[in-house]
Scaffold this motif. Structure first.
Motif, PDB file in Angstrom:
ATOM      1  N   VAL A 261       0.842  -1.199   0.000  1.00  0.00           N
ATOM      2  CA  VAL A 261       0.000   0.000   0.000  1.00  0.00           C
ATOM      3  C   VAL A 261       0.874   1.245   0.000  1.00  0.00           C
ATOM      4  O   VAL A 261       1.754   1.397   0.859  1.00  0.00           O
ATOM      5  N   ILE A 262       0.613   2.127  -0.973  1.00  0.00           N
ATOM      6  CA  ILE A 262       1.333   3.393  -1.073  1.00  0.00           C
ATOM      7  C   ILE A 262       0.307   4.504  -1.241  1.00  0.00           C
ATOM      8  O   ILE A 262      -0.476   4.480  -2.201  1.00  0.00           O
ATOM      9  N   ASN A 263       0.312   5.439  -0.326  1.00  0.00           N
ATOM     10  CA  ASN A 263      -0.643   6.563  -0.367  1.00  0.00           C
ATOM     11  C   ASN A 263      -2.081   6.082  -0.513  1.00  0.00           C
ATOM     12  O   ASN A 263      -2.878   6.634  -1.272  1.00  0.00           O
ATOM     13  N   GLY A 264      -2.407   5.008   0.204  1.00  0.00           N
ATOM     14  CA  GLY A 264      -3.766   4.482   0.193  1.00  0.00           C
ATOM     15  C   GLY A 264      -4.116   3.595  -0.989  1.00  0.00           C
ATOM     16  O   GLY A 264      -5.203   3.029  -1.036  1.00  0.00           O
ATOM     17  N   GLN A 265      -3.197   3.431  -1.936  1.00  0.00           N
ATOM     18  CA  GLN A 265      -3.437   2.612  -3.128  1.00  0.00           C
ATOM     19  C   GLN A 265      -2.751   1.258  -2.972  1.00  0.00           C
ATOM     20  O   GLN A 265      -1.563   1.195  -2.644  1.00  0.00           O
ATOM     21  N   GLU A 266      -3.485   0.171  -3.215  1.00  0.00           N
ATOM     22  CA  GLU A 266      -2.924  -1.174  -3.111  1.00  0.00           C
ATOM     23  C   GLU A 266      -2.310  -1.612  -4.426  1.00  0.00           C
ATOM     24  O   GLU A 266      -2.907  -1.419  -5.496  1.00  0.00           O
ATOM     25  N   TYR A 267      -1.133  -2.238  -4.338  1.00  0.00           N
ATOM     26  CA  TYR A 267      -0.446  -2.779  -5.510  1.00  0.00           C
ATOM     27  C   TYR A 267      -0.062  -4.234  -5.225  1.00  0.00           C
ATOM     28  O   TYR A 267       0.335  -4.566  -4.102  1.00  0.00           O
ATOM     29  N   GLU A 268      -0.170  -5.074  -6.239  1.00  0.00           N
ATOM     30  CA  GLU A 268       0.283  -6.453  -6.115  1.00  0.00           C
ATOM     31  C   GLU A 268       1.781  -6.511  -6.372  1.00  0.00           C
ATOM     32  O   GLU A 268       2.277  -5.905  -7.321  1.00  0.00           O
ATOM     33  N   ILE A 269       2.502  -7.219  -5.515  1.00  0.00           N
ATOM     34  CA  ILE A 269       3.957  -7.322  -5.660  1.00  0.00           C
ATOM     35  C   ILE A 269       4.383  -8.783  -5.589  1.00  0.00           C
ATOM     36  O   ILE A 269       3.702  -9.625  -4.998  1.00  0.00           O
ATOM     37  N   ASN A 270       5.522  -9.052  -6.189  1.00  0.00           N
ATOM     38  CA  ASN A 270       6.109 -10.391  -6.158  1.00  0.00           C
ATOM     39  C   ASN A 270       7.360 -10.399  -5.303  1.00  0.00           C
ATOM     40  O   ASN A 270       8.333 -11.087  -5.597  1.00  0.00           O
ATOM     41  N   SER A 271       7.345  -9.633  -4.235  1.00  0.00           N
ATOM     42  CA  SER A 271       8.425  -9.615  -3.247  1.00  0.00           C
ATOM     43  C   SER A 271       7.888 -10.212  -1.953  1.00  0.00           C
ATOM     44  O   SER A 271       6.686 -10.119  -1.666  1.00  0.00           O
ATOM     45  N   TYR A 272       8.788 -10.793  -1.150  1.00  0.00           N
ATOM     46  CA  TYR A 272       8.380 -11.476   0.070  1.00  0.00           C
ATOM     47  C   TYR A 272       9.240 -11.008   1.237  1.00  0.00           C
ATOM     48  O   TYR A 272      10.146 -11.723   1.688  1.00  0.00           O
ATOM     49  N   PRO A 273       8.986  -9.806   1.754  1.00  0.00           N
ATOM     50  CA  PRO A 273       9.807  -9.262   2.845  1.00  0.00           C
ATOM     51  C   PRO A 273       9.855 -10.144   4.085  1.00  0.00           C
ATOM     52  O   PRO A 273      10.854 -10.127   4.821  1.00  0.00           O
ATOM     53  N   LEU A 274       8.788 -10.914   4.338  1.00  0.00           N
ATOM     54  CA  LEU A 274       8.761 -11.763   5.526  1.00  0.00           C
ATOM     55  C   LEU A 274       9.936 -12.730   5.551  1.00  0.00           C
ATOM     56  O   LEU A 274      10.451 -13.086   6.622  1.00  0.00           O
ATOM     57  N   GLU A 275      10.400 -13.129   4.374  1.00  0.00           N
ATOM     58  CA  GLU A 275      11.490 -14.097   4.303  1.00  0.00           C
ATOM     59  C   GLU A 275      12.854 -13.479   4.579  1.00  0.00           C
ATOM     60  O   GLU A 275      13.869 -14.172   4.549  1.00  0.00           O
ATOM     61  N   ALA A 276      12.877 -12.174   4.859  1.00  0.00           N
ATOM     62  CA  ALA A 276      14.106 -11.555   5.358  1.00  0.00           C
ATOM     63  C   ALA A 276      14.294 -11.871   6.834  1.00  0.00           C
ATOM     64  O   ALA A 276      15.415 -11.805   7.357  1.00  0.00           O
ATOM     65  N   LEU A 277      13.206 -12.198   7.512  1.00  0.00           N
ATOM     66  CA  LEU A 277      13.255 -12.525   8.944  1.00  0.00           C
ATOM     67  C   LEU A 277      13.296 -14.029   9.174  1.00  0.00           C
ATOM     68  O   LEU A 277      14.047 -14.517  10.021  1.00  0.00           O
ATOM     69  N   TYR A 278      12.483 -14.751   8.422  1.00  0.00           N
ATOM     70  CA  TYR A 278      12.436 -16.212   8.537  1.00  0.00           C
ATOM     71  C   TYR A 278      12.595 -16.835   7.154  1.00  0.00           C
ATOM     72  O   TYR A 278      12.121 -16.284   6.165  1.00  0.00           O
ATOM     73  N   GLY A 279      13.243 -17.995   7.112  1.00  0.00           N
ATOM     74  CA  GLY A 279      13.359 -18.722   5.865  1.00  0.00           C
ATOM     75  C   GLY A 279      12.026 -19.341   5.471  1.00  0.00           C
ATOM     76  O   GLY A 279      11.103 -19.467   6.298  1.00  0.00           O
ATOM     77  N   TYR A 280      11.927 -19.725   4.209  1.00  0.00           N
ATOM     78  CA  TYR A 280      10.681 -20.296   3.691  1.00  0.00           C
ATOM     79  C   TYR A 280      10.245 -21.511   4.508  1.00  0.00           C
ATOM     80  O   TYR A 280       9.084 -21.627   4.898  1.00  0.00           O
ATOM     81  N   GLU A 281      11.182 -22.436   4.786  1.00  0.00           N
ATOM     82  CA  GLU A 281      10.838 -23.638   5.529  1.00  0.00           C
ATOM     83  C   GLU A 281      10.431 -23.301   6.954  1.00  0.00           C
ATOM     84  O   GLU A 281       9.520 -23.922   7.519  1.00  0.00           O
ATOM     85  N   GLU A 282      11.104 -22.308   7.568  1.00  0.00           N
ATOM     86  CA  GLU A 282      10.743 -21.890   8.924  1.00  0.00           C
ATOM     87  C   GLU A 282       9.315 -21.369   8.979  1.00  0.00           C
ATOM     88  O   GLU A 282       8.565 -21.671   9.913  1.00  0.00           O
ATOM     89  N   ILE A 283       8.942 -20.571   7.998  1.00  0.00           N
ATOM     90  CA  ILE A 283       7.590 -20.006   7.969  1.00  0.00           C
ATOM     91  C   ILE A 283       6.549 -21.108   7.890  1.00  0.00           C
ATOM     92  O   ILE A 283       5.532 -21.083   8.608  1.00  0.00           O
ATOM     93  N   ILE A 284       6.792 -22.091   7.042  1.00  0.00           N
ATOM     94  CA  ILE A 284       5.838 -23.204   6.896  1.00  0.00           C
ATOM     95  C   ILE A 284       5.670 -23.929   8.222  1.00  0.00           C
ATOM     96  O   ILE A 284       4.557 -24.272   8.636  1.00  0.00           O
ATOM     97  N   LEU A 285       6.785 -24.152   8.937  1.00  0.00           N
ATOM     98  CA  LEU A 285       6.712 -24.841  10.224  1.00  0.00           C
ATOM     99  C   LEU A 285       5.991 -23.991  11.266  1.00  0.00           C
ATOM    100  O   LEU A 285       5.211 -24.505  12.072  1.00  0.00           O
ATOM    101  N   MET A 286       6.228 -22.694  11.259  1.00  0.00           N
ATOM    102  CA  MET A 286       5.599 -21.806  12.236  1.00  0.00           C
ATOM    103  C   MET A 286       4.099 -21.652  11.993  1.00  0.00           C
ATOM    104  O   MET A 286       3.322 -21.520  12.931  1.00  0.00           O
ATOM    105  N   LEU A 287       3.701 -21.670  10.735  1.00  0.00           N
ATOM    106  CA  LEU A 287       2.271 -21.595  10.432  1.00  0.00           C
ATOM    107  C   LEU A 287       1.561 -22.851  10.898  1.00  0.00           C
ATOM    108  O   LEU A 287       0.412 -22.809  11.333  1.00  0.00           O
TER     109      LEU A 287
END
Length: 259
Positions: free
Chosen positions: A119-145
């Motif tokens: 979201v930028i200035n109230g407008q939603e945009y679709e993105i193909n970036s995954y900032p969450l994976e800067a904190l946890y790896g893909y496999e870690e996220i799956i296990l935590m979910l």
């Protein structure tokens, strides 16, 4: 039917954020294995053919199996001409019958991946970036979910809504399993040590692309192999973050290539 399968695989992969099913790859592997002489025409395979189905290519925002690009290239450029070849022996006829049965018994379909939202200035945009994976790896996220709410349209198992607020990247919400319209929210305290959303996401350093134009197919000759490479290009606003803080943003032409 065999060649509808061939054309479908070659056109739908790997662009446009799509995935392929394991039966599709098994059938493709049968094509390649039954005609080993193709190696003399197409060159030695640089990567082993694979039927793994859960390996994600993050840069493209797409879940694509390893070796899938190679499958599509082989099928589209080498095997398609076989439709004009009349079988000259009983063995060849058996091969064609086998491949036809495989194509008839398996469906080749693709699923577009549910993107993250920015979201930028109230407008939603679709993105193909995954900032969450800067904190946890893909496999870690799956296990935590720790659930079975993933589907073919959301292999990563979650969806985040991000926002640029006062030059800082914040996470407004994170749901567990984006395929369900009533997907439950992830507990922010468990993931981030915060009692509620939004969360200032100080763990992300990298780029977020917001596409501002249509994708345009492109091609070129690979200087190393001499073979033709295919890709896409588009205009995008690129936001650069360091520790969750916006450092710069600029308009750029983005190119992605598949060799």
């Amino acid at each position: 039917m065999v060649f509808m399968f061939v054309i479908g695989l070659s056109i739908e992969e790997p662009a446009l954020n799509r995935t392929a099913t394991q039966p599709t790859l098994v059938a493709a592997k049968v094509w390649a294995s039954l005609y080993p002489s193709l190696k003399r025409k197409c060159g030695v395979f640089r990567e082993k053919l694979s039927i793994q189905t859960t390996v994600a290519i993050r840069r493209l925002g797409v879940t694509v199996t390893r070796g899938l690009c190679r499958f599509a290239w082989i099928l589209a450029h080498a095997l398609l001409p076989l439709m004009w070849v009349r079988p000259t022996s009983r063995i060849d006829m058996r091969r064609f019958i086998l491949l036809t049965l495989i194509a008839l018994s398996m469906r080749s379909f693709a699923t577009e991946q549910i993107p993250e939202l920015f979201v930028i200035n109230g407008q939603e945009y679709e993105i193909n970036s995954y900032p969450l994976e800067a904190l946890y790896g893909y496999e870690e996220i799956i296990l935590m979910l720790d659930n079975n709410m993933r589907c073919s349209a959301n292999w990563r198992g979650y969806r985040g809504v991000w926002e640029l607020v006062d030059k800082e990247l914040t996470l407004n919400s994170l749901v567990n399993g984006a395929c369900d319209a009533n997907a439950p929210s992830v507990n922010p305290e468990y993931f981030f040590g915060e009692k509620s959303f939004p969360v200032k996401f100080v763990w992300f350093s990298g780029k977020i692309e917001v596409r501002t134009s249509e994708r345009i197919p492109i091609s070129k000759i690979n200087s190393e192999s001499g073979k033709q490479a295919h890709g896409e290009k588009y205009q995008a606003t690129v936001y650069v973050f360091v520790s969750g803080e916006l450092i710069s943003n600029s308009e750029e032409e983005i190119e992605h290539w598949w060799y």
